[in-house]
Design a protein around this motif. Structure first.
Motif, PDB file in Angstrom:
ATOM      1  N   GLU A  79       0.827  -1.209   0.000  1.00  0.00           N
ATOM      2  CA  GLU A  79       0.000   0.000   0.000  1.00  0.00           C
ATOM      3  C   GLU A  79       0.862   1.259   0.000  1.00  0.00           C
ATOM      4  N   THR A  80       1.877   1.274   0.869  1.00  0.00           N
ATOM      5  CA  THR A  80       2.755   2.444   0.925  1.00  0.00           C
ATOM      6  C   THR A  80       3.517   2.613  -0.379  1.00  0.00           C
ATOM      7  N   LEU A  81       3.971   1.500  -0.943  1.00  0.00           N
ATOM      8  CA  LEU A  81       4.698   1.575  -2.207  1.00  0.00           C
ATOM      9  C   LEU A  81       3.847   2.211  -3.302  1.00  0.00           C
ATOM     10  N   VAL A  82       2.628   1.704  -3.476  1.00  0.00           N
ATOM     11  CA  VAL A  82       1.787   2.198  -4.563  1.00  0.00           C
ATOM     12  C   VAL A  82       1.390   3.644  -4.327  1.00  0.00           C
ATOM     13  N   ASP A  83       1.058   4.004  -3.091  1.00  0.00           N
ATOM     14  CA  ASP A  83       0.718   5.396  -2.798  1.00  0.00           C
ATOM     15  C   ASP A  83       1.891   6.313  -3.115  1.00  0.00           C
ATOM     16  N   THR A  84       3.094   5.872  -2.781  1.00  0.00           N
ATOM     17  CA  THR A  84       4.294   6.663  -3.060  1.00  0.00           C
ATOM     18  C   THR A  84       4.533   6.782  -4.562  1.00  0.00           C
ATOM     19  N   ALA A  85       4.393   5.661  -5.268  1.00  0.00           N
ATOM     20  CA  ALA A  85       4.634   5.664  -6.709  1.00  0.00           C
ATOM     21  C   ALA A  85       3.622   6.535  -7.448  1.00  0.00           C
ATOM     22  N   LEU A  86       2.373   6.504  -7.016  1.00  0.00           N
ATOM     23  CA  LEU A  86       1.354   7.334  -7.671  1.00  0.00           C
ATOM     24  C   LEU A  86       1.572   8.811  -7.351  1.00  0.00           C
ATOM     25  N   SER A  87       2.014   9.109  -6.143  1.00  0.00           N
ATOM     26  CA  SER A  87       2.360  10.497  -5.818  1.00  0.00           C
ATOM     27  C   SER A  87       3.506  10.974  -6.701  1.00  0.00           C
ATOM     28  N   ALA A  88       4.496  10.102  -6.901  1.00  0.00           N
ATOM     29  CA  ALA A  88       5.614  10.447  -7.780  1.00  0.00           C
ATOM     30  C   ALA A  88       5.129  10.672  -9.211  1.00  0.00           C
ATOM     31  N   LEU A  89       4.224   9.815  -9.671  1.00  0.00           N
ATOM     32  CA  LEU A  89       3.677   9.972 -11.018  1.00  0.00           C
ATOM     33  C   LEU A  89       2.951  11.309 -11.154  1.00  0.00           C
ATOM     34  N   ASP A  90       2.180  11.661 -10.144  1.00  0.00           N
ATOM     35  CA  ASP A  90       1.465  12.938 -10.159  1.00  0.00           C
ATOM     36  C   ASP A  90       2.436  14.118 -10.259  1.00  0.00           C
ATOM     37  N   GLN A  91       3.628  13.938  -9.689  1.00  0.00           N
ATOM     38  CA  GLN A  91       4.635  15.001  -9.692  1.00  0.00           C
ATOM     39  C   GLN A  91       5.511  14.970 -10.941  1.00  0.00           C
ATOM     40  N   GLY A  92       5.264  14.002 -11.829  1.00  0.00           N
ATOM     41  CA  GLY A  92       6.039  13.906 -13.055  1.00  0.00           C
ATOM     42  C   GLY A  92       7.371  13.216 -12.893  1.00  0.00           C
ATOM     43  N   GLU A  93       7.550  12.450 -11.806  1.00  0.00           N
ATOM     44  CA  GLU A  93       8.806  11.731 -11.574  1.00  0.00           C
ATOM     45  C   GLU A  93       8.745  10.395 -12.306  1.00  0.00           C
ATOM     46  N   LEU A  94       9.621  10.200 -13.286  1.00  0.00           N
ATOM     47  CA  LEU A  94       9.527   9.046 -14.177  1.00  0.00           C
ATOM     48  C   LEU A  94      10.399   7.869 -13.771  1.00  0.00           C
ATOM     49  N   ILE A  95      11.444   8.113 -12.981  1.00  0.00           N
ATOM     50  CA  ILE A  95      12.221   7.027 -12.372  1.00  0.00           C
ATOM     51  C   ILE A  95      12.037   7.186 -10.873  1.00  0.00           C
ATOM     52  N   THR A  96      11.338   6.239 -10.253  1.00  0.00           N
ATOM     53  CA  THR A  96      10.935   6.418  -8.867  1.00  0.00           C
ATOM     54  C   THR A  96      11.541   5.341  -7.978  1.00  0.00           C
ATOM     55  N   PHE A  97      12.387   5.779  -7.041  1.00  0.00           N
ATOM     56  CA  PHE A  97      12.924   4.909  -5.998  1.00  0.00           C
ATOM     57  C   PHE A  97      12.208   5.293  -4.704  1.00  0.00           C
ATOM     58  N   PRO A  98      11.171   4.576  -4.310  1.00  0.00           N
ATOM     59  CA  PRO A  98      10.349   5.010  -3.182  1.00  0.00           C
ATOM     60  C   PRO A  98      11.089   5.194  -1.869  1.00  0.00           C
ATOM     61  N   THR A  99      12.170   4.446  -1.641  1.00  0.00           N
ATOM     62  CA  THR A  99      12.895   4.559  -0.372  1.00  0.00           C
ATOM     63  C   THR A  99      14.105   5.491  -0.463  1.00  0.00           C
ATOM     64  N   LEU A 100      14.285   6.167  -1.577  1.00  0.00           N
ATOM     65  CA  LEU A 100      15.432   7.071  -1.735  1.00  0.00           C
ATOM     66  C   LEU A 100      15.064   8.451  -1.193  1.00  0.00           C
ATOM     67  N   ASP A 121      17.309  11.037  -0.546  1.00  0.00           N
ATOM     68  CA  ASP A 121      18.107  12.096  -1.160  1.00  0.00           C
ATOM     69  C   ASP A 121      18.197  11.828  -2.665  1.00  0.00           C
ATOM     70  N   VAL A 122      17.348  12.502  -3.437  1.00  0.00           N
ATOM     71  CA  VAL A 122      17.265  12.215  -4.865  1.00  0.00           C
ATOM     72  C   VAL A 122      18.542  12.601  -5.600  1.00  0.00           C
TER      73      VAL A 122
END
Length: 264
Positions: free
Chosen positions: A208-229, A231-232
């Motif tokens: 659940e946390t993974l998908v919520d994080t990934a969808l938030s990243a998608l909403d922000q336009g982040e195309l390579i998403t490391f959910p636990t990173l 410091d980008v």
């Protein structure tokens, strides 16, 4: 009842990450086509999502390791269904030492993690590019960057997912098609089956946390998403080092001086 935001096809939708994507996208107003091997689980999932969110949910039992089933799923993109998002969540592990792992398991891994993901992404890309809109989400793994003992085939398949997704991003960037590669660390799922996970509990994230994080990243336009990173800039530095290496590798066609036999 939510107004529809289009139709999403999700592979591996009967459990784990794929099932959570189905829930979250239904909540956002997407209609769904759920693909997985287990009909009973798909039926339960479809009934629950329709009741909870009012979404139209179609189930499509299929084993993506089988050519016939994969072909039937591909055909969904060119049928009357108006699919505008693809989530490639299906995946297999085939874990174990390379010299001992069951070769049939490795064959299945390659067929699902690489071949099915590739073919579905490409057919989706062609349809989406013609419409000038659409989204492809490919689930990778941090093991794409970590070749480790006991997961040679899995790690290699996820490195493929990362490079394949990045190439599609470059090809489709001006066409209105979004391609996101999600690169999770350890996730609570059925991945290890009945065996205990060979990693400490604190390294795991819920699906659940993974998908919520990934969808938030998608909403922000982040195309390579490391959910636990956290410091980008570390990923940016890693990628910049890769670019410098590529530049060094493409300066000419001559072998490096250290390979000159006369210097031996």
């Amino acid at each position: 009842m939510n107004s529809s935001k289009g139709t999403t096809l999700i592979t591996g939708a009967s459990s784990g990450i794929g099932a959570v994507y189905a829930d979250r996208l239904a909540a956002r107003g997407h209609h769904l086509i759920l693909v997985a091997r287990r009909r009973d689980r798909l039926e339960e999932q479809a009934a629950r999502l329709h009741t909870a969110y009012g979404s139209k949910v179609e189930i499509f039992p299929a084993d993506l390791a089988k050519e016939e089933d994969l072909g039937r799923v591909e055909a969904l993109f060119t049928s009357t269904r108006d699919i505008d998002m693809l989530v490639n969540s299906a995946g297999l592990g085939a874990l174990g030492p390379g010299a001992a792992v069951d070769l049939k398991m490795v064959d299945g891994l390659v067929r699902v993690n690489v071949l099915a993901l590739t073919r579905l992404s490409l057919v989706a890309a062609r349809v989406f590019a013609q419409r000038k809109q659409g989204t492809i989400i490919n689930i990778g793994s941090i093991l794409a960057l970590m070749p480790v003992s006991g997961a040679s085939s899995y790690s290699a398949s996820k490195a493929y997912v990362l490079n394949f997704s990045r190439s599609l991003q470059a090809e489709l960037g001006q066409s209105g098609v979004t391609v996101q590669a999600v690169m999770p660390s350890m996730v609570h799922s059925e991945f290890f089956g009945d065996q205990p996970a060979p990693f400490p509990e604190q390294l795991f994230m819920s699906a659940e946390t993974l998908v919520d994080t990934a969808l938030s990243a998608l909403d922000q336009g982040e195309l390579i998403t490391f959910p636990t990173l956290h410091d980008v800039t570390q990923w940016q530095e890693f990628d910049n080092a890769r670019i410098l290496l590529v530049k060094s590798l493409t300066q000419g066609g001559q072998p490096a001086a250290r390979y000159n036999q006369s210097n031996a």
